[in-house]
Design a protein around this motif. Structure first.
Motif, PDB file in Angstrom:
ATOM      1  N   ARG A   1      24.104  40.124  21.032  1.00 15.31           N
ATOM      2  CA  ARG A   1      24.462  41.530  20.791  1.00 15.31           C
ATOM      3  C   ARG A   1      25.906  41.672  21.181  1.00 15.31           C
ATOM      4  O   ARG A   1      26.771  42.389  20.618  1.00 15.31           O
ATOM      5  N   LEU A   2      26.467  41.001  22.275  1.00 12.95           N
ATOM      6  CA  LEU A   2      27.840  41.362  22.705  1.00 12.95           C
ATOM      7  C   LEU A   2      28.907  40.435  21.910  1.00 12.95           C
ATOM      8  O   LEU A   2      30.026  41.009  21.424  1.00 12.95           O
ATOM      9  N   TYR A   3      28.555  39.397  21.105  1.00 12.39           N
ATOM     10  CA  TYR A   3      29.293  38.965  19.843  1.00 12.39           C
ATOM     11  C   TYR A   3      29.314  39.934  18.859  1.00 12.39           C
ATOM     12  O   TYR A   3      30.539  40.058  18.603  1.00 12.39           O
ATOM     13  N   MET A   4      28.531  40.518  18.750  1.00 10.31           N
ATOM     14  CA  MET A   4      28.552  41.741  17.624  1.00 10.31           C
ATOM     15  C   MET A   4      29.419  42.855  18.007  1.00 10.31           C
ATOM     16  O   MET A   4      30.148  43.380  17.098  1.00 10.31           O
ATOM     17  N   GLU A   5      29.413  43.197  19.244  1.00 16.30           N
ATOM     18  CA  GLU A   5      29.835  44.273  19.761  1.00 16.30           C
ATOM     19  C   GLU A   5      31.451  43.999  19.689  1.00 16.30           C
ATOM     20  O   GLU A   5      32.352  44.842  19.405  1.00 16.30           O
ATOM     21  N   LEU A   6      31.740  42.726  20.083  1.00 10.64           N
ATOM     22  CA  LEU A   6      33.053  42.386  20.284  1.00 10.64           C
ATOM     23  C   LEU A   6      33.812  41.856  18.817  1.00 10.64           C
ATOM     24  O   LEU A   6      34.979  41.596  19.018  1.00 10.64           O
ATOM     25  N   GLU A   7      32.918  41.742  17.900  1.00  7.64           N
ATOM     26  CA  GLU A   7      33.305  40.957  16.745  1.00  7.64           C
ATOM     27  C   GLU A   7      33.927  39.849  17.055  1.00  7.64           C
ATOM     28  O   GLU A   7      35.243  39.470  16.423  1.00  7.64           O
ATOM     29  N   ALA A   8      33.323  38.947  17.846  1.00  9.98           N
ATOM     30  CA  ALA A   8      33.826  37.736  18.487  1.00  9.98           C
ATOM     31  C   ALA A   8      33.842  36.487  17.369  1.00  9.98           C
ATOM     32  O   ALA A   8      32.849  36.395  16.647  1.00  9.98           O
ATOM     33  N   PRO A   9      34.840  35.643  17.417  1.00 10.85           N
ATOM     34  CA  PRO A   9      34.604  34.533  16.454  1.00 10.85           C
ATOM     35  C   PRO A   9      33.630  33.606  17.057  1.00 10.85           C
ATOM     36  O   PRO A   9      33.360  33.591  18.263  1.00 10.85           O
TER      37      PRO A   9
END
Length: 510
Positions: free
Chosen positions: A62-70
């Motif tokens: 979820r945090l990867y999605m929120e941060l739009e992280a590579p």
């Protein structure tokens, strides 16, 4: 497997490692580069002490999605040279689970990364299980040949293939491949017969059907040549099993652990064969028998709630054999009934027993598990003593039992130490237990910790928060409840709790 190094609880990395709800909130408010670096550190160096009881993958996804992280950090981790040297699934399991959730959220790069690792990586079986839940039939069929290449041709490779198919968490890919790969079809057909044959060929020594036979059986059979001196700390140089005792064989059928297993089986047999006139024999075995017989007799007396069990447990807990002491203390946790609680209160009370002794600690845990509300102060004292001596880092099952007991007994005096455990625990399982105890003891839980718990990594903690959180006074609460309700990756229990609260909130506004 490395030991995780946990950062301080007030730091962003420490919050994310613990899976706390404040970790997500702080990460979204922090510098994006710093937040992504901390997130990658957690995913590529699993911070969990026990990955089988702690959840992190959905929390991090979820945090990867929120941060739009590579996903570059995860890719480098999966394809590092270490992947060829370290076959422990613990090294890559969390990263693969995060990719699985990201694939479910629609991240195409995560899906492709899983496919590539399933074809070439050491922990390919975990990646395949993730794909079995998220990939389509075409994607799985294209992987079939690459996965089969993991198994060498020949009888040994075929046996390994059958074992893998039998142990697969998700059988869907193997069922698809069976229609196109004769080797998979043959292995799938043979696998159930292998299991049936192993069960049919089981052999072992069984006891005779008298009390004396069962007690004697507890010290022989699978224990082989091990003698009583092996369990009393006195090495016997003439014993051919000495190498086994010294740890050069880790088989299941020899050594001190085998004594405990056989004693448990013997205790069950005693339930069927002991007659009233056999009680003196059982009491003597529990008092001074050989290691296996003594353990079996003690467990039988505890299970039967025999009035002599408490005194015999107390004697065993002071024995010179550390293994017998451990066994006696474990048995103490099985004791039930008013008489057992009377003894436990005596052992746990500093005025009448040794509260700081091993017996006293075990007694406090018994009161936490089966005591009455009046036992709350003893449990709270035991909880404080544990934290002052061992701290939160040395969690173990004992601390969890005390935390659960404080909540079960609604011991309001435990609130300060429960808040401390909630904030400092590296284990999300322990933090969740502290949250449940706070929900039962802390009147400020609904507008305090419950709010943060809505973002927690554990679904059971999120469900608890959804059922208790105050929906007025904090604007973030209703928005978070709505997002949880709309998230298809959320667990059904959380969905049910969240939607119940949202419905109640709407009805109040009418």
């Amino acid at each position: 497997m490395f030991e995780p190094v946990i950062a301080p609880s007030a730091s962003l990395l420490g919050l994310l490692q613990r899976g706390r709800g404040d970790g997500q909130l702080h990460a979204l408010a922090a510098d994006r580069t710093e937040a992504i670096a901390a997130l990658e550190e957690c995913v590529t160096r699993d911070p969990r002490a026990d990955w089988q009881v702690e959840n992190r993958s959905l929390y991090y996804a979820r945090l990867y999605m929120e941060l739009e992280a590579p996903l570059d950090g995860i890719e480098d981790h999966l394809h590092s040279p270490e992947d060829l040297l370290d076959e422990d699934e613990y090294r890559t399991g969390l990263a693969l689970s995060v990719l699985g959730h990201l694939a479910a959220y629609g991240r195409r790069d995560a899906l492709l990364m899983l496919r590539e690792y399933a074809a070439t990586g050491t922990n390919w079986a975990w990646a395949l299980d993730e794909l079995a839940l998220r990939d389509d039939d075409r994607g799985l069929l294209l992987l079939g040949t690459a996965v089969l290449d993991h198994f060498a041709p020949g009888p040994e490779g075929d046996a390994e293939l059958r074992e893998t198919i039998r142990a697969a968490y998700e059988p869907r890919p193997w069922r698809l491949w069976a229609a196109y790969h004769p080797r998979v079809a043959a292995a799938s057909e043979q696998s159930p017969f292998d299991l049936w044959q192993r069960q049919l060929n089981r052999s072992g020594v069984t006891p005779g059907w008298s009390t004396a036979d069962v007690l004697a059986w507890a010290d022989q059979g699978e224990l082989g040549g091990l003698r009583a001196t092996a369990f009393a700390g006195r090495p016997d140089r003439t014993d051919p099993a000495r190498d086994l005792r010294d740890g050069r064989d880790t088989g299941d059928t020899t050594g001190p652990d085998a004594v405990d297993r056989r004693a448990a089986a013997a205790a069950r047999c005693l339930t069927a064969v002991v007659r009233p006139e056999d009680r003196p024999v059982v009491l003597e075995a529990a008092r001074a028998g050989l290691p296996g017989a003594r353990r079996a007799a003690l467990r039988h007396l505890v299970d039967q709630q025999d009035p002599a069990a408490a005194g015999l447990i107390e004697a065993a807990a002071s024995d010179v054999d550390d293994r017998l002491v451990r066994f006696a203390l474990e048995l103490l946790g099985r004791m039930r009934g008013p008489e057992a609680l009377v003894h436990a209160r005596r052992w746990a009370d500093p005025a009448t027993g040794g509260a700081d002794s091993a017996l006293g600690e075990a007694a406090v845990q018994l009161l936490a598990d089966a005591g009455e509300p009046a036992d709350g102060p003893l449990v709270v004292a035991g909880l404080r003593r544990w934290i002052s001596v061992r701290g939160v880092a040395c969690a173990g099952s004992g601390l969890g039992a005390l935390v659960d007991g404080a909540g079960r007994l609604a011991a309001a005096g435990a609130v300060p130490v429960l808040r401390h455990i909630y904030g400092e625990a590296a284990s999300s399982d322990l933090r969740g237990r502290a949250a449940r105890a706070l929900a039962a003891t802390d009147v400020h839980f609904p507008e305090g910790p419950a709010v943060e718990c809505l973002w927690d990594c554990e679904e059971s903690t999120r469900e608890l928060a959804a059922r208790h959180v105050a929906t007025t006074g904090d604007a973030r609460v209703l928005e978070r409840l709505r997002r949880l309700a709309a998230d298809p990756a959320e667990e059904a229990e959380v969905h049910a709790a969240v939607r119940g609260r949202l419905t109640a909130a709407r009805e109040r506004r009418r």
